[in-house]
Design an enzyme around this catalytic site. Structure first.
Site, short mmCIF file in Angstrom:
data_model
loop_
_atom_site.label_atom_id
_atom_site.label_comp_id
_atom_site.label_asym_id
_atom_site.label_seq_id
_atom_site.Cartn_x
_atom_site.Cartn_y
_atom_site.Cartn_z
N ASP A 160 -14.49 -5.75 -3.68
CA ASP A 160 -14.53 -5.77 -2.21
C ASP A 160 -15.87 -6.36 -1.81
O ASP A 160 -16.91 -5.75 -2.04
CB ASP A 160 -14.38 -4.36 -1.64
CG ASP A 160 -13.01 -3.77 -1.91
OD1 ASP A 160 -12.08 -4.56 -2.20
OD2 ASP A 160 -12.86 -2.54 -1.84
N ASP B 197 0.87 -1.18 0.00
CA ASP B 197 0.00 0.00 0.00
C ASP B 197 0.90 1.22 0.00
O ASP B 197 1.71 1.39 0.92
CB ASP B 197 -0.89 0.03 1.25
CG ASP B 197 -1.99 -1.02 1.18
OD1 ASP B 197 -2.39 -1.37 0.05
OD2 ASP B 197 -2.44 -1.50 2.23
#
Lengths: 212, 256
Positions: B131, B12
């Site tokens: 997601d 990330d």
């Protein structure tokens, strides 16, 4: 210093292949769509990603089909992925597309119902798979047979001349993972993304005299 | 059986630095994504995923430079996701050296964008990130829905049907993150992983919730995933990539 031309016909990621060639000390790497620069290069790399119809349309528009035929006969020439598929006679992709025709054979779809031992296989064929050497070629120098290379493709090479198959792959069906003919070599996998073995292959290409 | 299952460490990245903390041993500048990616490459990672969580425009330029640096030094496939909304975003990332781009929110709001991207650049480089969250009550037939905004906003879209639709539009791969499990370290949601993996013909990457090596193996063996993604277990040096590969291979999974 020798020059390596990476043919740019506007399709896809040429950064990786040029950086990988630089990494192995292949010489001066020129990413170019200039026919003159390509004609004057010591070695030529013909990459490609994306859909074959768009690729062939650009190749023809730029006159690169005849250029590729010309420059691949007298110096080391390496086709990669769709760059390999474009060298075949014809591809089934996009409803059927005529290609450059340097190697006899077809480009076929793996199909939605691909199976291995009764289990379904995902398409695209994506990831690290084994390549078995069919011949002893200078480009396989220091690479073991059954080494793993990175593939990402939904269409595969069905070679008409078995003697031109330099490496075999298997994914539901047997396919030509590498083809060799004189100064021409072509691979379905991505050497620039295949870590140690891939870089070795590019290094071998950079050192190859084009004879086989 | 030849094609290997993949292990994908995920970074990330915010403004050119790895966040979520990375604590490798023997690595001085732990926050430089290029350094981190190089280490994973040396360890034998099969791919790298780079999630750009930067919000600002300046940050996006930083991302392109970071991707460029990474692609010059790391010779395994690189997927970049986060904020991919336009054809130009994709072109910029591919030109910088990304091999695949991951489309998330934009796919939910404009699904045609996935079709446009696949037609333009080829399915092989279009990953759709999903997601998913379980919305069925205990005892009911399990059902999962697509969520956006980090799992806060429900969309009412059924996750399995959504994955099928993304395949039809031309996605080459699905990156499936279970929002129930993300960061919890109790393993992937194997139910949704398996439901989606068995319902589509394109590869599925399992993501979200890995706390140990058994979780990675379960993602493949029980979730039927083609690749397993994890961040913290590798970042914090709890496990190395070779340890993970040896563990999975010992359970009969084909590894590189």
């Amino acid at each position: 210093m020798q020059t390596v031309a990476v043919i740019d016909y506007g399709m896809g990621n040429l950064h990786s292949v040029s950086k990988a060639l630089e990494r192995v000390g292949a010489g001066r790497v020129l990413v170019t769509s200039d026919a003159q620069v390509i004609r004057e290069a010591d070695r030529v790399v013909f990459p490609g990603v994306g859909a074959i119809r768009d690729c062939m349309a650009e190749i023809k528009r730029l006159g690169f089909d005849s250029l590729v035929r010309e420059v691949s006969q007298d110096r080391p020439f390496l086709g990669i992925c769709v760059g390999m598929q474009a060298l075949m006679e014809r591809s089934e992709e996009n409803g059927g597309v005529d290609c450059i025709g340097l190697f006899p054979g077809q480009v076929r779809y793996f199909g939605k119902d691909l199976v291995e031992d009764g289990a379904p296989l995902k398409v695209p064929h994506m990831g690290w798979n084994l390549i078995e050497h069919s011949i002893d070629h200078p480009l396989w120098h220091d690479i073991p047979s059954d080494g793993r290379f990175y593939f990402v493709h939904s269409f595969y090479i069905d070679a008409a001349n078995a003697r031109q198959v330099a490496g075999r792959g298997h994914y539901g069906v047997d396919f030509a993972a590498a083809l060799a003919d004189g100064s021409r070599f072509a691979v379905q996998f991505h050497p620039e993304k295949s870590h140690t073995h891939g870089l070795q292959l590019l290094q071998n290409f950079a050192a190859w005299d084009g004879r086989w | 059986m030849a094609l290997a299952k993949r292990i994908i460490p995920c970074l990330d990245v915010d403004n050119g630095r790895v966040v979520k903390g990375v604590k490798f041993e023997n690595i001085r500048d732990a926050g430089d994504p290029v350094e981190v990616a190089r280490l994973y490459d040396e360890q034998g990672a099969d791919e790298i995923t780079f999630l750009d969580i930067t919000a600002s425009v300046d940050g996006r330029d930083t991302t392109l430079h970071t991707v460029e640096r990474m692609a010059s030094q790391v010779f395994i496939p690189l997927t970049v996701g986060g904020g991919v909304r336009t054809v130009q975003d994709i072109r910029n990332l591919l030109n910088a050296g990304a091999d695949k781009v991951s489309i998330n929110t934009a796919a939910v709001f404009t699904p045609e964008f996935v079709g446009e991207a696949a037609a333009r650049f080829g399915s092989q480089c279009i990953v759709v990130a999903i997601d998913a969250k379980c919305v069925s009550a205990p005892g009911e037939t399990p059902r999962w829905e697509i969520f956006t905004h980090g799992g806060r906003k429900p969309t009412g879209l059924d996750a399995v049907m959504w994955a099928q639709k993304m395949e039809e539009l031309g996605a080459g791969e699905i990156l499936l993150t279970s929002m129930d499990q993300d960061g919890v370290k109790s393993g992937y949601d194997l139910g949704v992983t398996r439901a989606i993996s068995d319902a589509i013909h394109i590869p599925v990457i399992a993501s979200g919730g890995v706390g140990n090596l058994q979780h990675l193996a379960d993602g493949v063996l029980q979730g039927h995933a083609d690749a397993v993604l994890a961040a913290s277990i590798f970042h914090f040096g709890e496990y190395t990539i070779p340890e993970a590969k040896a563990f999975m291979a010992a359970q009969g999974i084909v590894m590189r």
